[in-house]
Design a protein around this motif. Structure first.
Motif, PDB file in Angstrom:
ATOM      1  N   ASP A  85       1.072  -1.176  -0.016  1.00 28.24           N
ATOM      2  CA  ASP A  85       0.076  -0.039  -0.032  1.00 28.24           C
ATOM      3  C   ASP A  85       0.870   1.219  -0.020  1.00 28.24           C
ATOM      4  OD1 ASP A  85       0.858   0.030   2.339  1.00 28.24           O
ATOM      5  OD2 ASP A  85      -1.001  -0.726   3.445  1.00 28.24           O
ATOM      6  N   ASP A  86       2.233   0.974  -0.348  1.00 30.36           N
ATOM      7  CA  ASP A  86       3.010   2.404  -0.399  1.00 30.36           C
ATOM      8  C   ASP A  86       4.199   1.993  -1.516  1.00 30.36           C
ATOM      9  OD1 ASP A  86       4.359   4.558   0.006  1.00 30.36           O
ATOM     10  OD2 ASP A  86       5.640   3.789   1.824  1.00 30.36           O
ATOM     11  N   HIS A  87       3.774   2.023  -2.582  1.00 31.18           N
ATOM     12  CA  HIS A  87       4.448   1.592  -3.776  1.00 31.18           C
ATOM     13  C   HIS A  87       5.488   2.271  -3.985  1.00 31.18           C
ATOM     14  CE1 HIS A  87       5.479  -0.475  -7.748  1.00 31.18           C
ATOM     15  NE2 HIS A  87       5.356   0.556  -8.279  1.00 31.18           N
ATOM     16  N   PRO A  95       0.763  -2.252  -6.664  1.00 32.95           N
ATOM     17  CA  PRO A  95       0.037  -1.192  -5.492  1.00 32.95           C
ATOM     18  C   PRO A  95      -1.420  -1.501  -5.244  1.00 32.95           C
ATOM     19  CG  PRO A  95       0.315  -0.172  -8.044  1.00 32.95           C
ATOM     20  CD  PRO A  95       0.838  -1.595  -7.919  1.00 32.95           C
ATOM     21  N   TYR A 147      -2.782   4.407 -12.025  1.00 36.18           N
ATOM     22  CA  TYR A 147      -1.817   4.722 -10.838  1.00 36.18           C
ATOM     23  C   TYR A 147      -0.727   5.523 -11.274  1.00 36.18           C
ATOM     24  CZ  TYR A 147       1.874   4.200  -7.339  1.00 36.18           C
ATOM     25  OH  TYR A 147       2.749   4.256  -6.355  1.00 36.18           O
ATOM     26  N   ARG A 166       7.574   7.063  -6.908  1.00 36.56           N
ATOM     27  CA  ARG A 166       6.289   6.456  -6.451  1.00 36.56           C
ATOM     28  C   ARG A 166       6.086   5.438  -7.532  1.00 36.56           C
ATOM     29  NH1 ARG A 166       3.131   8.334  -2.676  1.00 36.56           N
ATOM     30  NH2 ARG A 166       2.103   5.986  -2.900  1.00 36.56           N
TER      31      ARG A 166
END
Length: 216
Positions: A85-87, A95, A147, A166
């Protein structure tokens, strides 16, 4: 006068009625479901077997007047190290989250999608995957997962609104027989079916993550 009992029932037993469709796709908890836009009428649920597994299952749900109806269950791959949940760029995890599906493309011609589709020779994969499998043909058809990208642009667009650290370039693409770097992969037949099924007027999204995360 003799009363006849309808076939398939017995006296005193009411006829069976079909089960109603669920009010939301199975396996999605309240926190996850709250992230799905209210106007979305197509939800592709990609469920990882566990947090660190590269194996998952994909099902397209369509909203009807009766509720959500499930399509076929399809085998899929996700990233080598599973989900996060923190790609971050290069973490080899997919993600977790809810993302719109707005744009498609590929090396091959449009198979009949209603999404904007860019055909380009730049959709080329080369080399081998983590298990030594050839990657050629993996990008013959792709759907961009929104994303860290700009919706409404080619899947090849490299703009990263959250910054390059990210990650980005997360796609649905054709399975090459092994884990991915972050994308979701489906068989060629399943990808073509999905491209033809998705309708931008129904505001499709993908809900993706390991089963435990999606159930929250």
């Amino acid at each position: 006068m003799t009363l006849r009992t309808p076939r398939g029932t017995s006296r005193g037993t009411p006829p069976r009625t079909p089960c109603p469709a669920p009010s939301r796709p199975p396996g999605l908890g309240p926190r996850t479901w709250a992230q799905v836009p209210r106007r979305s009428r197509q939800v592709l649920v990609v469920t990882g077997h566990d947090r660190n597994s590269p194996v998952s299952t994909a099902i397209l749900y369509e909203h009807t007047e009766a509720g959500w109806r499930a399509g076929a269950s399809r085998a899929a791959h996700n990233a080598l190290h599973g989900w996060t949940d923190d790609h971050r760029e290069g973490d080899l995890r997919s993600p977790i989250g809810v993302h719109t599906l707005t744009d498609a493309g590929g090396r091959l011609a449009d198979p009949g999608t209603r999404l904007p589709y860019e055909r380009s020779a730049r959709f080329t994969a080369s080399g081998t995957g983590f298990e030594g499998e050839p990657l050629s043909g993996s990008f013959d058809h792709v759907i961009a997962i929104d994303y860290n990208r700009r919706p409404g642009t080619s899947p090849l667009d490299r703009t990263r609104p959250l910054g390059p650290d990210r990650g980005g370039g997360i796609w649905l693409h054709i399975d090459h027989g092994g884990p991915t770097r972050g994308c979701i992969s489906l068989s060629e037949g399943a990808m073509r079916e999905l491209l033809r099924a998705l309708d931008p007027d129904r505001e499709p999204v993908v809900v993706m993550g390991d089963a435990a995360s999606l159930e929250r």
